[in-house]
Write an enzyme that holds these catalytic residues in place. Sequence first.
Site, PDB file in Angstrom:
ATOM      1  N   ARG A  69       0.863  -1.180   0.000  1.00  0.00           N
ATOM      2  CA  ARG A  69       0.000   0.000   0.000  1.00  0.00           C
ATOM      3  C   ARG A  69       0.900   1.230   0.000  1.00  0.00           C
ATOM      4  NH1 ARG A  69       2.055   1.819   4.264  1.00  0.00           N
ATOM      5  NH2 ARG A  69       2.219   0.594   6.162  1.00  0.00           N
ATOM      6  N   GLY A  71       2.579   4.672   1.489  1.00  0.00           N
ATOM      7  CA  GLY A  71       3.034   5.052   2.819  1.00  0.00           C
ATOM      8  C   GLY A  71       4.329   4.368   3.223  1.00  0.00           C
ATOM      9  N   GLN A  72       4.665   4.526   4.490  1.00  0.00           N
ATOM     10  CA  GLN A  72       5.950   4.053   4.998  1.00  0.00           C
ATOM     11  C   GLN A  72       5.718   2.944   6.033  1.00  0.00           C
ATOM     12  OE1 GLN A  72       8.849   7.324   5.486  1.00  0.00           O
ATOM     13  NE2 GLN A  72       7.309   8.692   4.629  1.00  0.00           N
ATOM     14  N   TYR A  75       2.729   0.447  12.547  1.00  0.00           N
ATOM     15  CA  TYR A  75       2.564  -0.637  13.518  1.00  0.00           C
ATOM     16  C   TYR A  75       1.094  -1.007  13.603  1.00  0.00           C
ATOM     17  CZ  TYR A  75       1.738  -2.829  18.038  1.00  0.00           C
ATOM     18  OH  TYR A  75       1.313  -3.685  19.029  1.00  0.00           O
ATOM     19  N   HIS A  76       0.811  -2.301  13.715  1.00  0.00           N
ATOM     20  CA  HIS A  76      -0.526  -2.785  14.047  1.00  0.00           C
ATOM     21  C   HIS A  76      -0.396  -3.736  15.219  1.00  0.00           C
ATOM     22  CE1 HIS A  76      -2.281  -0.870  10.666  1.00  0.00           C
ATOM     23  NE2 HIS A  76      -1.810  -1.699   9.747  1.00  0.00           N
ATOM     24  N   GLY A 151      -3.624   4.429   4.825  1.00  0.00           N
ATOM     25  CA  GLY A 151      -2.891   4.107   3.606  1.00  0.00           C
ATOM     26  C   GLY A 151      -3.753   3.192   2.764  1.00  0.00           C
ATOM     27  N   GLY A 162      -6.512   0.591   4.348  1.00  0.00           N
ATOM     28  CA  GLY A 162      -7.464   1.489   4.986  1.00  0.00           C
ATOM     29  C   GLY A 162      -6.865   2.343   6.077  1.00  0.00           C
ATOM     30  N   SER A 164      -6.191   2.998  10.619  1.00  0.00           N
ATOM     31  CA  SER A 164      -6.088   2.442  11.970  1.00  0.00           C
ATOM     32  C   SER A 164      -6.244   3.567  12.976  1.00  0.00           C
ATOM     33  CB  SER A 164      -4.749   1.720  12.178  1.00  0.00           C
ATOM     34  OG  SER A 164      -3.660   2.605  11.995  1.00  0.00           O
ATOM     35  N   CYS A 180       5.649   6.232   9.982  1.00  0.00           N
ATOM     36  CA  CYS A 180       5.437   7.050   8.780  1.00  0.00           C
ATOM     37  C   CYS A 180       6.593   7.990   8.502  1.00  0.00           C
ATOM     38  CB  CYS A 180       4.120   7.824   8.886  1.00  0.00           C
ATOM     39  SG  CYS A 180       2.671   6.745   8.998  1.00  0.00           S
TER      40      CYS A 180
END
Length: 223
Positions: A69, A71-72, A75-76, A151, A162, A164, A180
């Site tokens: 996706r 972006g950079q 974390y999730h 993102g 999507g 977060s 990011c």
Amino acid sequence: MVDWITSTGLTSYDDALAFMEDRAGQIAAGTADEAIWLVEHPPLYTAGTSANIKDLVDPDRFPVHEARRGGQYTYHGPGQRVAYIMLDVGKRGRDVRAFVCQIENWIIATLDTFNVKGERRSGRVGVWVTRHDKPLGADGQPQEDKIAALGIRLRKWVSFHGLSINVEPDLSHFTGIVPCGITAHGVTSLVDLGLPVTMEDVDVALQQTFEASFAKKNDETKT
């Protein structure tokens, strides 16, 4: 018709990628409805197409996934609501900048439900909050923390990936990356801001604010 799906427990990131790509293909083919999928992941880092390896501070801490996706590094993990957005942008104006702006509006409207003022910042992806409860920064200005990331990727004009929103994640987990690519600001969550908000509360707010956020193309564009 948008299909709302909520998964319990922790969803494997590889399983999430496979599901999104399959569902996006079905939406593009006209064989499935648009969908918003609400999940939590086990602790992990994702690398977008602009990720700089120097921003992966602790590469051995958690699994690192190529997200494919924009972006950079992000974390999730548990305590973070991830909303995967599988919508037909081709039927929603074919304006990617406006679509991203609508996602930002959706995050901001959701946060407003909890009396949290989320804001855009030029040159910084995501949604930010001003920390008037913290000392002023070295530049004499109020500190700002990131509370939500986003993102997306498009295939045949159907979106996936999507956003977060940090509800109650372990904020120390963000220290394994430069989120990011931004070093000058911190990360926060709804609970860190002193709000006793649950994941279920956020899910209700996301559904309540969705239609108004995506009802029409917004004149603001992402910078």
